[in-house]
Each structure stands twice: as C-alpha cells, then as structure tokens.
Design a protein around this motif. Structure first.
Motif, PDB file in Angstrom:
ATOM      1  N   VAL A 189      19.379  99.843  21.527  1.00 44.69           N
ATOM      2  CA  VAL A 189      17.941  98.897  21.112  1.00 44.69           C
ATOM      3  C   VAL A 189      18.117  97.580  20.371  1.00 44.69           C
ATOM      4  O   VAL A 189      17.541  96.805  20.807  1.00 44.69           O
ATOM      5  CB  VAL A 189      17.084  99.762  19.981  1.00 44.69           C
ATOM      6  CG1 VAL A 189      15.690  99.205  19.698  1.00 44.69           C
ATOM      7  CG2 VAL A 189      16.929 101.295  20.681  1.00 44.69           C
ATOM      8  N   THR A 190      19.154  97.488  19.211  1.00 42.21           N
ATOM      9  CA  THR A 190      19.186  96.156  18.796  1.00 42.21           C
ATOM     10  C   THR A 190      19.989  95.131  19.924  1.00 42.21           C
ATOM     11  O   THR A 190      19.497  94.031  19.704  1.00 42.21           O
ATOM     12  CB  THR A 190      20.399  96.347  17.566  1.00 42.21           C
ATOM     13  OG1 THR A 190      19.716  97.236  16.677  1.00 42.21           O
ATOM     14  CG2 THR A 190      20.407  94.836  17.010  1.00 42.21           C
ATOM     15  N   ARG A 191      20.607  95.298  20.425  1.00 40.14           N
ATOM     16  CA  ARG A 191      21.399  94.529  21.787  1.00 40.14           C
ATOM     17  C   ARG A 191      20.152  94.130  22.677  1.00 40.14           C
ATOM     18  O   ARG A 191      20.155  93.082  23.053  1.00 40.14           O
ATOM     19  CB  ARG A 191      22.584  95.146  22.196  1.00 40.14           C
ATOM     20  CG  ARG A 191      23.714  95.296  21.356  1.00 40.14           C
ATOM     21  CD  ARG A 191      24.889  95.692  21.966  1.00 40.14           C
ATOM     22  NE  ARG A 191      24.774  97.208  22.246  1.00 40.14           N
ATOM     23  CZ  ARG A 191      25.204  97.924  23.258  1.00 40.14           C
ATOM     24  NH1 ARG A 191      25.629  97.481  24.500  1.00 40.14           N
ATOM     25  NH2 ARG A 191      25.110  99.317  23.112  1.00 40.14           N
ATOM     26  N   GLN A 192      19.417  95.081  23.119  1.00 31.75           N
ATOM     27  CA  GLN A 192      18.291  94.932  23.904  1.00 31.75           C
ATOM     28  C   GLN A 192      17.355  94.052  23.123  1.00 31.75           C
ATOM     29  O   GLN A 192      16.869  92.982  23.962  1.00 31.75           O
ATOM     30  CB  GLN A 192      17.372  96.032  24.206  1.00 31.75           C
ATOM     31  CG  GLN A 192      16.446  95.882  25.067  1.00 31.75           C
ATOM     32  CD  GLN A 192      15.580  97.420  25.328  1.00 31.75           C
ATOM     33  OE1 GLN A 192      15.641  98.225  24.424  1.00 31.75           O
ATOM     34  NE2 GLN A 192      14.456  97.125  26.239  1.00 31.75           N
ATOM     35  N   GLN A 193      16.876  93.886  21.993  1.00 35.83           N
ATOM     36  CA  GLN A 193      16.057  92.872  21.330  1.00 35.83           C
ATOM     37  C   GLN A 193      17.043  91.604  21.070  1.00 35.83           C
ATOM     38  O   GLN A 193      16.146  90.515  21.393  1.00 35.83           O
ATOM     39  CB  GLN A 193      15.843  93.357  19.931  1.00 35.83           C
ATOM     40  CG  GLN A 193      14.974  94.833  19.882  1.00 35.83           C
ATOM     41  CD  GLN A 193      14.687  95.109  18.446  1.00 35.83           C
ATOM     42  OE1 GLN A 193      15.853  95.594  17.778  1.00 35.83           O
ATOM     43  NE2 GLN A 193      13.442  95.291  17.716  1.00 35.83           N
ATOM     44  N   ILE A 194      18.050  91.443  21.030  1.00 33.25           N
ATOM     45  CA  ILE A 194      18.661  90.311  20.808  1.00 33.25           C
ATOM     46  C   ILE A 194      18.589  89.569  22.374  1.00 33.25           C
ATOM     47  O   ILE A 194      18.585  88.499  22.532  1.00 33.25           O
ATOM     48  CB  ILE A 194      20.149  90.247  20.387  1.00 33.25           C
ATOM     49  CG1 ILE A 194      20.150  90.776  18.884  1.00 33.25           C
ATOM     50  CG2 ILE A 194      20.877  89.158  20.487  1.00 33.25           C
ATOM     51  CD1 ILE A 194      21.610  91.034  18.448  1.00 33.25           C
ATOM     52  N   ALA A 195      18.757  90.286  23.360  1.00 32.68           N
ATOM     53  CA  ALA A 195      18.718  89.964  24.654  1.00 32.68           C
ATOM     54  C   ALA A 195      17.410  89.252  24.993  1.00 32.68           C
ATOM     55  O   ALA A 195      17.445  88.248  25.889  1.00 32.68           O
ATOM     56  CB  ALA A 195      19.306  90.899  25.767  1.00 32.68           C
ATOM     57  N   PHE A 234      18.161  94.393  14.400  1.00 28.83           N
ATOM     58  CA  PHE A 234      18.819  93.111  15.058  1.00 28.83           C
ATOM     59  C   PHE A 234      18.783  92.114  14.104  1.00 28.83           C
ATOM     60  O   PHE A 234      19.633  91.090  14.149  1.00 28.83           O
ATOM     61  CB  PHE A 234      17.844  92.895  16.239  1.00 28.83           C
ATOM     62  CG  PHE A 234      16.467  92.176  16.012  1.00 28.83           C
ATOM     63  CD1 PHE A 234      16.193  90.802  15.990  1.00 28.83           C
ATOM     64  CD2 PHE A 234      15.379  93.122  15.649  1.00 28.83           C
ATOM     65  CE1 PHE A 234      14.956  90.256  15.673  1.00 28.83           C
ATOM     66  CE2 PHE A 234      14.289  92.408  15.331  1.00 28.83           C
ATOM     67  CZ  PHE A 234      13.978  90.882  15.587  1.00 28.83           C
ATOM     68  N   TYR A 235      17.676  92.025  13.237  1.00 25.98           N
ATOM     69  CA  TYR A 235      17.507  90.808  12.209  1.00 25.98           C
ATOM     70  C   TYR A 235      18.790  90.953  11.409  1.00 25.98           C
ATOM     71  O   TYR A 235      19.406  89.830  10.888  1.00 25.98           O
ATOM     72  CB  TYR A 235      16.226  90.796  11.523  1.00 25.98           C
ATOM     73  CG  TYR A 235      15.984  89.682  10.478  1.00 25.98           C
ATOM     74  CD1 TYR A 235      15.632  88.525  10.826  1.00 25.98           C
ATOM     75  CD2 TYR A 235      16.467  89.974   9.102  1.00 25.98           C
ATOM     76  CE1 TYR A 235      15.477  87.343   9.944  1.00 25.98           C
ATOM     77  CE2 TYR A 235      16.393  89.049   8.223  1.00 25.98           C
ATOM     78  CZ  TYR A 235      15.886  87.666   8.551  1.00 25.98           C
ATOM     79  OH  TYR A 235      15.715  86.803   7.703  1.00 25.98           O
ATOM     80  N   THR A 236      19.095  92.242  10.849  1.00 25.65           N
ATOM     81  CA  THR A 236      20.357  92.296  10.042  1.00 25.65           C
ATOM     82  C   THR A 236      21.644  91.885  10.759  1.00 25.65           C
ATOM     83  O   THR A 236      22.436  91.344   9.976  1.00 25.65           O
ATOM     84  CB  THR A 236      20.506  93.796   9.570  1.00 25.65           C
ATOM     85  OG1 THR A 236      19.076  94.203   8.886  1.00 25.65           O
ATOM     86  CG2 THR A 236      21.482  93.958   8.496  1.00 25.65           C
ATOM     87  N   TRP A 237      21.811  92.256  12.061  1.00 23.48           N
ATOM     88  CA  TRP A 237      23.021  91.669  12.530  1.00 23.48           C
ATOM     89  C   TRP A 237      22.921  90.148  12.806  1.00 23.48           C
ATOM     90  O   TRP A 237      24.173  89.392  12.302  1.00 23.48           O
ATOM     91  CB  TRP A 237      23.106  92.231  13.917  1.00 23.48           C
ATOM     92  CG  TRP A 237      23.297  93.828  14.146  1.00 23.48           C
ATOM     93  CD1 TRP A 237      23.359  94.628  13.089  1.00 23.48           C
ATOM     94  CD2 TRP A 237      23.619  94.699  15.357  1.00 23.48           C
ATOM     95  NE1 TRP A 237      23.854  95.869  13.500  1.00 23.48           N
ATOM     96  CE2 TRP A 237      23.895  95.888  14.865  1.00 23.48           C
ATOM     97  CE3 TRP A 237      23.685  94.316  16.684  1.00 23.48           C
ATOM     98  CZ2 TRP A 237      24.285  96.960  15.587  1.00 23.48           C
ATOM     99  CZ3 TRP A 237      24.100  95.479  17.528  1.00 23.48           C
ATOM    100  CH2 TRP A 237      24.329  96.565  17.109  1.00 23.48           C
TER     101      TRP A 237
END
Length: 828
Positions: A189-195, A234-237
């Motif tokens: 989910v996090t990678r999807q948000q960054i994309a 995603f923000y933490t990453w």
C-alpha cells in the motif's frame, strides 16, 4: 478465553469524522506551511506530438518486457491519444482536464470507450488501461490525486511506475526499508501511494515534498470510505530518506484523528452561543486567563462558562442577554445543574435517558463564581473594558463550598480501594495466566500451516488462509463456532495488560506518566560510600510538572527488562516514536517510549484505550467480583490509590509517599490512602501499650495470696444493708458510713421496701425532733430524707428502663453485609 467482537463503524460516519479532522486548524496550518507542488498545465513531455509520444513509449525505459504487452500498450496509448486530440487544448494535460474524465472518477475511461465505439473501433478495457498506464509512466498527463485514489489500486500498476518512472529512487527507498515490511501488504500500500505521488505530481521519489504528502492524505480522506491512520506509512518512508526539512511533522499518522490546541474563540464556538456580546465576553475572559492556565484547564473553563452556564441559560430562557440574573433564573439554573442526563443506546437502536447527580457540581459553581468575581475586580482596574459587564454574582460563597462533595468522594474512593486491595494478588496472577495462555495459543497457531486446524488448551482453532493487511503482527484464526479471532492482537493486549498492572502497582504513577516513560527513564545511581548501584526510574513532569525518581525493585526490574526486550528492533535499539499528548493537544519529539509496539510497518505508542481494553480482558478472564456479586472493575488510577494505601500501611512516612507520588499538598496524598477500621483498633491498642509502659513496673507483678485475699475482702466489705458501695479499691469510707446520703451507694431493687421504711421513719423522727425543739437534729434528718427520696427516684427510673418493649429491630451485627478487614499482602 474471551473473544472480543468489534462492530464495524459506519463508513459514512467515519468519513465525516475524518473530514472534520481535516478541517481542523492544525491541518490547515500544516498545509499553509508546507504547500504542495502545483501541477502546471504543460511541460515538455505534455506538448509532444502523438507520434513522438508513441516513439518514446517504444524505447527503454518505457518499453514493456514482452512483445505482446508492448503491442497492447502502444495500441491502447494510440487510441487514447487520438481521443484526446478531439478535445481542445494546447497540451495533453489541458486536453485531459478538459475531457471531464477526472469528474467521473474511476469510470472516466468509459468516455474514451464511447468515442471509439462511435467510430466502430475496438475499445477493449484492458488494452485502454494498459495504454493509460503507459502515458502515466511517460509523464504525458498528470491526473488529480483524488482520481488516482479511486482508480490506482492494482499491484501491477505500482510495479510499472516503479520500474519505468524512477527505478533508482525506488531502489534507494528499498535499501532503507526492512525487507519484510517492504514485501508485506502494508508495504505494498505504501509503494502504491508513493507511485500515485509520482504520477500525479511528476518528478521522482526525491522530488516529493511534505505538501504533496499532505495533499494525498486529504485526497484519500475525501475519496476513500476508510482512509485512517493506517495509510500514513509512506510519509515515514519518505522522511527517512532525509529529503524533508527538519521542521516537517514527525508523522502524519494522526492527522485525521488528533487535532491540536484550539483558540479561545474555537473553544467557545463549539457550543453555538446566540448572544454575541456574551460570547465575545467569554472569549475575552478566557484569553485573559490563558497565560496562567494549561490547555486542559482552559478547555474545562470554556466548557463550564459556555456550555454549563450560558448555553443552558439560553436554552431555558431564550433571548437572555445580561449577566445580571434574576433570582428565579439563577435558582432554576442551579437546580438544573445538580443533575445530568445520561443517554444509553440499546441493542435495538433505542436510546434510554436517565438522570444522575452531577459530581462536578461544586467545580462548575466555583468556575462561574470566579468568572463573576474576576470581572468585578478587573472592572476596577480597567473600567472601559470590563466595567459594563460587572454584575452581582448569583453564587454565594457557601454554595461553592465543596467540603461535602469532597467527603463523599473520599468515602467512595476509600470503599473502592478497600474492595480492590485484597483482590490485587488475584488480579496479578490472572494477568500472568492470561499472558501465558495467549502466548501458547499464538505459538500453536504459528506452528501450523494456513487453513489447518489445531487444538491448544482444550480449544480448537482453524488458522486463517491469509493475514490482514492492517498489521504485521496479526494472526487470525477461526474458533469452533466460526468466529474470527486475532491471536496476535490478543497476545499483544495480554502482554501490555500484564506490563501495565505491574508497572502501575509498583510505581503508583499516573497512566499518562507511564505511557510517556522512555528507555532513557531507566537510570542508576552509585552510592558514594559503598559503591552499590541503585536502579532508578525517572518520571517526567506531567500533571503537576513534578519530576521525581523512584527506586526500581527486583519485580519492577523484571518487568522493565521484558518490555525493553519486546520493543527492540533488529539492531537492538529502542525505536524512536512520536507521542501525542492528549491533554495538551501537542506532539512531542520522537522518544524511545517503553510502551510502544510495531504494527502496519511502523512503531506506534500504546494508547490509553488499548491499556483500558487490555485490562478489561484480564478482568473478564479473572472473574473477580465485589460484595454485591458484580464484576470488580479496575481503572488505571486505582493502582495509584492502592500503591499509596499499601505504602503507608507498611510504614512509609506520608511525606515520603508525597514525594513519590508528586503531590503538591500532603493532604492530597492522604486523600489517596484508604482508612481501615483495623488501623483505629491497632492504634488504640498501641496507645494503651505505651501508656502501660510508663506506669511503675511493680504494678505489673503477680499478687501474693495475702494481697489477693485483701482485694477480694474489699468487695465483701462494700456490701451494706441497702445495696453496694461504689468506692474505689484501697480507699476507706470518707462519709462516716452515712450510706443513705452517699452518692456512691447503689441501692439494690430488692431492698426498696427497706428504703421505704427508712424514709417513713425519717419523717416520724423529724416530727419528733421538731416537737422537742431539737432543731439541729431535725436539720440533719431532713438531709437524710432528701437523700432517701433521691434513691427512691433512681430505683423507679431503673425500673422503667428495664421494662422496655422489644420491637424486634435487628442489631448492627445482624445487618452488616461484610466486615472490612485488610488482608495481608501475599509475599513470594
């Protein structure tokens, strides 16, 4: 085992709550400080011709691996570009926005399908989706984040963006993330948000700003039915890459849940006051007092003045506009304030209303009285500003006296402590057993394959086929009755319930102080004379801003060791976690909190609600009941009272307990200590023992036979004709045996006839003395006659008392439900 079932919240209600949080002043302030990147209407790639775009798509790095996939991409992209060419605009981005595709959300591709169908061309949806993804990877168009939140959900979509758009940025990001988290569902989910940010804002991973992240969270909250704090990883990453400024928020996890401090205007406007001048007055009053108050007190004062006082008056007296209250209006308000309405929702959807006494009634009265008196005082100092509002205070000093309420509260708290202190050892054992059982269930579930059944502790479960995407510590199983149960969450709650019980009962700290304890709080002190190391626990300033140190005993040391071992990461360090102060409504800098856990790919602090729910689970397993047979409930603050009571009962001086608890006043400390009847009994017995120790020692020896005979003979010599003499032992008669006149004579009722004869004889002798002129003799006889009449009256009174009729009223010993007694603490 207790299976806790959670009712799914209404998505519409949850969405409204999230949107309300986004409208909070803190979120607005963050978005003003960190604006997102503005998407231009054109850039070089968006102004290329259709043939140039297709040529780029056919070259690396945008070319697909397989020939069939590449051909499908080119066909879909070509059809979409030809459709967009029919829309006016100088760039592909302008045509995309003018087409209206974003207004239709996830179904916008149907516009292109309809155009193709009207021309008799093939409009296969997979082909068009493949072409659209190719245009996104080539940065030809940049869709709105809301449109992406609705549509971009497939794993293939995010992988394509990572490979074709910014492979170096995603590789650097992956190098900083735990592989297990990267490949987990939360990581996906996090990678999807960054994309989504790359497609919607342009650039690479390193170009993403804080404002872009804020806009994505707002877009998800507005579009998705469930877009809570679990989608903030995603923000933490991105923050871990070091591209964000130091002033950037530590986390966005609670952006849609916790707001910040409200201004006095916002605090008062929560209650929609109709009279604008009074509303402005209350706001000015709170602003004047704000520098001397913490936020909790400021918020409480706003509730007292705006809701409990003026809002209530406006509801019951529409049109009221003056602080000068009529006596009947003030009396009616005070009467309403004494009780409050409690509304309870029933399973069938109905709401039952009931009234109960308002326990903070004196506090509200004191707050309103302070409001009137402060304005009166300020009117003398600044008449132009406050003079027009000065009015007689409707609350007298005695009406704000809370001594009765404090005494009642003290009695309730003492009774609560007396009920729970004997049950504390049972609660401790129940917490240990509950933790042991939950660990056994979780270990048994992890040892079997998904979908396989297993039996542990006499219970049969079936392991779920997949884990939930919400947490990397979840382990779902199904009970024999088919109910879904999370063994990972159960073990998590059981551990923190055990840790909280042990921590609170050994330290006596407040719940918020426990949750704010960090790894740095564990320190040690070396004695200068012996070199012995004393472990200490530092309690950070909390409610009263009092920092203090507590000695860590062996039992507490074991608990702290278990906590630290549980929360350490792979490197052996305690993760740094930001903490939200629920009272002051502010975020703290990241700290190595002791009460934290890792879920959803990130470390989070343990919340107060989690501790309370975990404690309820233990109580349900323990089955402890009170004297009425009801479930015995423990609140975290109960352990603070238990600690105080137990410490003082075991000999700790109250002023030392005051320092350990961080109280300003020793009376507050003594208010936490429950009073036992056994204390009064033991104290009185100790006083008697000390008094006896001061008497001559020869009085406490074995009497001789002669002394004993003389003692018994004394009582024999106290017997007289009319009854018994009450003179003290070892004293002689000082009244020359004029017994009838002596107040120490206790007449025997059986000798009443003799006393009557004496009384009659005294009357005859007085007559005889008067006839012969013996005036002195007559005077003495009259004294004896008066004494005889007194003795006869005493006999009649004793006879009346002895004739009392028994009405059958039970004595206290037959109606007492229980005997309060302090059970001795079990020692290991």
């Amino acid at each position: 085992m207790t299976v806790r079932t959670a009712l799914a919240a209404d998505p519409s209600v949850q969405r409204q709550r999230v949107l309300a949080a986004l409208d909070d002043g803190v979120v607005k302030e963050l978005r003003a400080r960190f604006p997102g990147r503005v998407v231009p209407m054109s850039w070089p790639a968006s102004t290329d011709s259709r043939l140039q775009v297709l040529a780029r798509l056919d070259r690396a790095p945008l070319r697909a691996d397989g020939e069939y996939a590449q051909a499908a991409r080119l066909r879909g992209a070509a059809k979409l570009l030809r459709w967009l060419e029919t829309v006016p605009g100088a760039s592909w981005q302008e045509r995309w926005l003018a087409s209206g595709v974003q207004d239709l959300g996830g179904q916008g591709i149907e516009l292109a399908q309809a155009w193709l169908n009207s021309r008799g061309e093939s409009s296969r949806r997979p082909e068009l989706n493949s072409g659209l993804l190719a245009l996104f990877c080539a940065d030809i168009v940049r869709p709105d984040l809301r449109w992406l939140a609705r549509r971009a959900r497939s794993a293939h979509w995010r992988e394509a963006v990572a490979i074709h758009r910014d492979p170096a940025g995603f590789a650097l990001l992956q190098a900083n993330i735990d592989p297990a988290i990267w490949s987990s569902k939360p990581g996906g989910v996090t990678r999807q948000q960054i994309a989504m940010l790359l497609v919607g804002k342009g650039g690479g991973v390193a170009d993403i700003t804080v404002g872009d992240c804020l806009q994505l969270r707002v877009a998800e909250a507005e579009v998705l039915s469930r877009a809570g704090y679990s989608r903030s990883l995603f923000y933490t990453w991105l923050k871990q890459l070091g591209n964000f400024p130091d002033s950037a928020p530590t986390t966005l996890r609670y952006m849609t849940r916790y707001g910040g401090q409200l201004t006095p205007d916002q605090l008062v406007d929560r209650y929609d006051l109709q009279c604008r001048p009074i509303r402005d007055l209350i706001v000015d009053y709170l602003a004047e007092r704000q520098p001397a108050l913490d936020y909790t007190s400021l918020r409480s004062s706003s509730t007292t003045l705006a809701l409990n006082f003026w809002r209530d008056l406006e509801v019951h007296h529409p049109g009221i506009h003056s602080l000068h209250l009529e006596p009947r209006v003030a009396a009616a308000w005070k009467e309403r304030l004494k009780s409050k309405i409690i509304r309870k929702a029933m399973p069938d959807g109905t709401v039952i209303e009931s009234t109960s006494p308002r326990r903070n009634y004196p506090d509200i009265m004191m707050g309103v009285r302070a409001f009137y008196l402060d304005i009166a005082q300020w009117a003398l100092d600044d008449p132009a500003r406050w003079g027009q509002w000065a009015a007689p205070c409707p609350i007298k000093a005695n009406e704000a006296d809370d001594r009765k309420f404090r005494n009642r509260r003290k009695a309730r708290m003492d009774q609560r402590t007396r009920e729970r202190l004997p049950a504390l050892p049972d609660l401790v054992r129940a917490a240990e057993t509950h933790l042991k059982n939950t660990k056994a269930r979780l270990e048994a579930a992890r040892a079997v394959q998904p979908g396989q059944s297993f039996t542990v502790l006499g219970e049969t479960f079936t392991s779920a086929r997949s884990k939930s995407a919400g947490s990397d510590s979840c382990h779902f199983v199904f009970t024999a009755a088919g109910r879904r149960y999370d063994l990972g969450l159960a073990e998590h709650r059981a551990f923190w319930a055990w840790a909280a019980i042990e921590f609170l009962r050994h330290t006596g700290v407040r719940l918020e102080e426990m949750l704010e304890s960090t790894h740095h709080s564990i320190t040690q002190y070396r004695l200068p004379d012996t070199g012995e190391i004393i472990p200490l626990l530092q309690i950070a300033p909390s409610k009263m801003d009092e920092e203090r140190l507590l000695v860590v005993g062996p039992e507490l040391a074991d608990v702290l060791s278990a906590i630290v071992c549980r929360i350490r990461d792979a490197s052996g360090a305690v993760p740094m976690v930001p903490f939200y102060d629920r009272n002051e409504k502010v975020w703290t800098e990241p700290m190595p909190l002791l009460f934290q856990w890792r879920t959803g790919g990130q470390s989070r602090p343990i919340s107060m609600n989690t501790i309370r729910r975990a404690l309820d689970d233990v109580l349900a397993e323990a089955g402890l009941v009170d004297a009425a047979g009801e479930l015995l409930l423990f609140q975290p603050h109960d352990f603070r009272r238990l600690f105080t009571t137990e410490a003082i009962l075991n000999g700790m001086p109250p002023h030392i307990a005051q320092l350990l608890l961080g109280h300003k006043d020793i009376n507050t400390t003594m208010g936490y200590k429950a009073i036992y009847p056994q204390e009064a009994i033991n104290g009185h017995r100790a006083f008697i023992a000390r008094r006896r120790a001061l008497r001559p020692s020869e009085e406490y020896r074995t009497p001789t036979d002669e002394e004993w005979e003389e003692f018994l003979g004394h009582f024999q010599r106290r017997k007289v004709a009319l009854g018994d003499c009450g003179r003290a032992y070892g004293t002689s008669c000082q009244h020359e045996h004029s017994c009838i006149r002596c107040p120490l004579l206790r007449v025997d009722p059986a000798e009443k006839l003799r006393l009557l004869k004496i009384h009659s004889n005294l009357g005859e002798r007085i007559i005889e003395a008067e006839q012969h002129g013996w005036l002195g003799e007559a005077e003495g006889l009259r004294v004896s006659l008066a004494a005889a009449e007194i003795k006869l009256a005493q006999l009649d009174e004793r006879a009346r008392r002895g004739a009392t009729i028994n009405l059958g009223i039970p004595s206290f010993s037959t109606i007492a439900g229980r005997t309060a007694a302090l059970q001795e603490k079990e020692r290991s």
